[in-house]
Design a protein around this motif. Structure first.
Motif, short mmCIF file in Angstrom:
data_model
loop_
_atom_site.label_atom_id
_atom_site.label_comp_id
_atom_site.label_asym_id
_atom_site.label_seq_id
_atom_site.Cartn_x
_atom_site.Cartn_y
_atom_site.Cartn_z
N PHE A 11 0.76 -1.07 -0.09
CA PHE A 11 0.04 0.05 -0.08
C PHE A 11 0.87 1.18 0.04
O PHE A 11 0.34 2.17 -0.78
CB PHE A 11 -0.90 -0.05 1.31
CG PHE A 11 -1.74 1.34 1.52
CD1 PHE A 11 -2.74 1.49 0.69
CD2 PHE A 11 -1.18 2.17 2.28
CE1 PHE A 11 -3.62 2.67 0.87
CE2 PHE A 11 -1.83 3.54 2.52
CZ PHE A 11 -2.95 3.71 1.77
N ASN A 12 1.92 1.22 0.65
CA ASN A 12 2.80 2.26 0.85
C ASN A 12 3.54 2.52 -0.49
O ASN A 12 3.64 3.77 -1.00
CB ASN A 12 3.83 2.16 1.89
CG ASN A 12 3.06 2.22 3.58
OD1 ASN A 12 2.02 2.36 3.53
ND2 ASN A 12 4.01 2.01 4.66
N GLY A 13 3.81 1.47 -0.93
CA GLY A 13 4.61 1.50 -2.43
C GLY A 13 3.53 2.40 -3.42
O GLY A 13 3.88 3.34 -4.27
N ALA A 14 2.30 1.74 -3.33
CA ALA A 14 1.45 2.13 -4.42
C ALA A 14 0.70 3.78 -4.12
O ALA A 14 0.80 4.66 -4.91
CB ALA A 14 0.19 1.26 -4.04
N MET A 15 0.98 4.18 -2.90
CA MET A 15 0.90 5.37 -2.30
C MET A 15 1.97 6.61 -2.98
O MET A 15 1.76 7.54 -3.42
CB MET A 15 0.46 5.70 -0.95
CG MET A 15 -0.83 5.63 -0.32
SD MET A 15 -2.07 6.78 -1.22
CE MET A 15 -1.33 8.27 -1.08
N ASP A 16 3.12 6.02 -3.00
CA ASP A 16 4.34 6.81 -3.56
C ASP A 16 4.18 6.84 -5.03
O ASP A 16 4.09 8.03 -5.39
CB ASP A 16 5.52 6.07 -3.56
CG ASP A 16 6.05 6.13 -1.89
OD1 ASP A 16 5.68 7.31 -1.07
OD2 ASP A 16 6.77 5.30 -1.51
N ASN A 17 3.75 5.91 -5.67
CA ASN A 17 3.51 6.12 -6.92
C ASN A 17 2.38 6.98 -7.45
O ASN A 17 2.35 7.80 -8.41
CB ASN A 17 3.18 4.56 -7.77
CG ASN A 17 4.31 3.61 -7.64
OD1 ASN A 17 5.75 4.26 -7.89
ND2 ASN A 17 4.35 2.37 -7.46
N LYS A 18 1.30 6.65 -6.76
CA LYS A 18 -0.06 7.54 -6.83
C LYS A 18 0.31 9.17 -6.61
O LYS A 18 -0.16 9.87 -7.51
CB LYS A 18 -1.17 7.14 -5.82
CG LYS A 18 -2.31 8.29 -6.09
CD LYS A 18 -3.45 7.64 -5.09
CE LYS A 18 -4.79 8.43 -5.35
NZ LYS A 18 -5.58 8.12 -4.36
N THR A 19 1.18 9.26 -5.59
CA THR A 19 1.44 10.39 -5.05
C THR A 19 2.33 11.22 -6.45
O THR A 19 1.95 12.43 -7.03
CB THR A 19 2.36 10.82 -4.05
OG1 THR A 19 1.60 10.36 -2.83
CG2 THR A 19 3.06 12.17 -3.91
N HIS A 20 3.04 10.65 -7.05
CA HIS A 20 3.94 11.01 -8.22
C HIS A 20 2.91 11.26 -9.46
O HIS A 20 3.04 12.42 -9.98
CB HIS A 20 4.89 10.05 -8.61
CG HIS A 20 6.12 9.69 -7.50
ND1 HIS A 20 6.99 8.54 -7.76
CD2 HIS A 20 6.25 10.43 -6.52
CE1 HIS A 20 7.66 8.72 -6.69
NE2 HIS A 20 7.22 9.66 -5.90
#
Length: 209
Positions: free
Chosen positions: A86-95
């Protein structure tokens, strides 16, 4: 005169639009970062609980206690793996989201650039010895605000990890290309005119000594 006043007003309004777009970019990043912090805190809590349960497993003197601890350890390890994802996906979503929102900002900025030069030329054509100081103050306010907003937006993109600080040019999702190290708006021509007026004033109106 009316044409210049109208053009200045339109540019000022466009700078206000740019300010709104930059504020929106800040708010979007704040929301995304808050979600990421929650995810990081959740992960930390899971690791903390895992450490406690492993301690229970090591110190328990009852077979059932060890079995319960082992079961919970497996559950926590699965939860930690999911939270990492989830945290990794949030990083990608943020970008991705930041790039999308930033494109809206830079579209407004490009519109402002197209409007700025004609406005500057109209101001120069209309300027006089009596108006030049006020003209410079008015245009400088526009330039300072626009350049500051550009710099702030770039910093937000870098801070969010959406772009690298060393990246000179960025192509956004809908195709807008922006040179991130561009010089920005300036008023050099207007200051050159001020110098001409100042020299002329000195020659014509200052007492000879």
């Amino acid at each position: 005169m009316g044409n210049k006043v109208e053009m200045v007003k339109e540019v000022q309004n466009k700078v206000n639009d740019l300010d709104v777009a930059q504020t929106r970019l800040e708010e979007v990043l704040e929301g995304l970062e808050a979600t990421k912090v929650e995810g990081q805190q959740e992960l930390a809590q899971l690791h903390e609980e895992l450490a406690k349960v492993e301690q229970v497993k090591e110190t328990s003197t009852e077979a059932q206690g060890v079995r319960d601890a082992l079961k919970r350890i497996q559950e926590l390890q699965s939860e930690i793996e999911l939270q990492h994802g989830f945290n990794g996906a949030m990083d990608n979503k943020t970008h991705q989201v930041m790039l999308e929102e930033a494109e809206s900002f830079y579209k407004v900025y490009n519109q402002l650039k197209l409007m700025y030069k004609p406005m500057l030329k109209a101001t120069i054509a209309d300027a006089s010895m009596n108006s030049i100081t006020e003209d410079i103050e008015q245009v400088q306010a526009v330039v300072s605000k626009a350049n500051s907003l550009f710099s702030q937006a770039k910093s937000l993109l870098i801070d969010s990890g959406a772009i690298e600080a060393s990246k000179a040019s960025v192509r956004f999702p809908e195709g807008t290309s922006v040179h991130m190290n561009q010089r920005g708006l300036d008023i050099e021509e207007l200051r050159d005119l001020q110098k001409v007026f100042t020299d002329l004033d000195r020659k014509l109106f200052q007492p000879v000594r």
